[in-house]
Write an enzyme that holds these catalytic residues in place. Structure first.
Site, PDB file in Angstrom:
ATOM      1  CB  VAL A 248      -0.880  -0.108   1.071  1.00 60.33           C
ATOM      2  CG1 VAL A 248      -1.769   1.329   1.276  1.00 60.33           C
ATOM      3  CG2 VAL A 248      -2.004  -1.001   1.171  1.00 60.33           C
ATOM      4  CB  CYS A 249       3.944   2.069   1.994  1.00 61.45           C
ATOM      5  SG  CYS A 249       3.102   2.218   3.564  1.00 61.45           S
ATOM      6  CB  THR A 250       4.952   0.420  -3.079  1.00 64.71           C
ATOM      7  OG1 THR A 250       5.914  -0.261  -2.092  1.00 64.71           O
ATOM      8  CG2 THR A 250       5.313   0.553  -4.278  1.00 64.71           C
TER       9      THR A 250
ATOM     10  CG  LEU B  29       6.042   6.536  -0.421  1.00 63.83           C
ATOM     11  CD1 LEU B  29       7.041   5.392  -0.264  1.00 63.83           C
ATOM     12  CD2 LEU B  29       6.455   7.764   0.103  1.00 63.83           C
TER      13      LEU B  29
END
Length: 219
Positions: free
Chosen positions: A44-46, A49
């Site tokens: 999810v963080c990928t 960002l």
């Protein structure tokens, strides 16, 4: 005591993918968005960002700098950036803070003081609360805090919408109603008398004695 809106955003010195920064100096006289991540190489963080990288020009138009932080060292961030480009097509040109000693995560109360002093051996679940967004004004005060679960990607269009509202309402004595977006009518605050409202905004609509709506100020 947790951080609240209008608290001074804690200052810190940290290593980033663009060198050492002192946070308040880095913000300068503009606005900033600090958004945090529990671990590198998480799915999810990928996407988040990369999405922010694609929106960087939209933030810049609003005089807003963006900066990410993840509970991992900067050397790991450098490798993660290639994955972000592969997954989203966007290159991360804004700085990513390395928080391998958990200092910033604890300073912003995203992790408890007893969480330890190293990111080594910690899982994303251990750092699940490091999923917050902070909007910080030129006065270095916190204007917004949002915290998301790990399984829910953040809506950065909403962050832009909120920044538009905050910047507008800081300049004029108005507030914005539910689901407001640029160009919609706004609410005249209670601090403005009916007489002054006419001078300031021209015509307005009285929906309720305490709810007066008018066109969005243009300047």
């Amino acid at each position: 005591m947790s951080l609240r809106i209008n608290d001074i955003a804690p200052d810190f010195t940290a290593e980033t993918t663009q060198g050492t920064i002192k946070f308040h100096d880095w913000i300068g006289d503009g606005w900033a968005v600090l958004f945090s991540h529990p671990k590198n190489f998480t799915p999810v963080c990928t996407t988040e960002l990369g999405t922010m990288a694609g929106l960087e020009s939209d933030f810049k138009k609003r005089n807003v700098k963006i900066i990410g932080i993840s509970v991992d060292p900067v050397s790991s961030h450098d490798k993660w950036q290639a994955d972000i480009k592969t997954a989203t097509g966007h290159t991360v040109n804004y700085p990513l803070i390395g928080d391998k000693d958990l200092h910033v995560a604890k300073l912003y109360e995203m992790l408890p003081a007893g969480a330890g002093e190293s990111s080594e051996g910690r899982t994303p679940a251990d750092n699940a609360t490091v999923r917050s967004v902070y909007v910080i004004g030129p006065d270095k005060k916190i204007k917004l805090v949002l915290t998301y679960p790990m399984t829910t990607g953040r809506n950065f269009d909403e962050i832009l919408r909120v920044i538009d509202s905050i910047q507008l309402t800081a300049k004029h004595q108005v507030a914005t109603p539910a689901n407001w977006k640029q160009g919609d009518d706004v609410i005249i605050t209670a601090a403005v008398s009916n007489e002054d409202a006419i001078k300031r905004f021209g015509a307005y609509e009285t929906v309720l004695p305490y709810l007066r709506k008018t066109k969005q100020p243009s300047a």
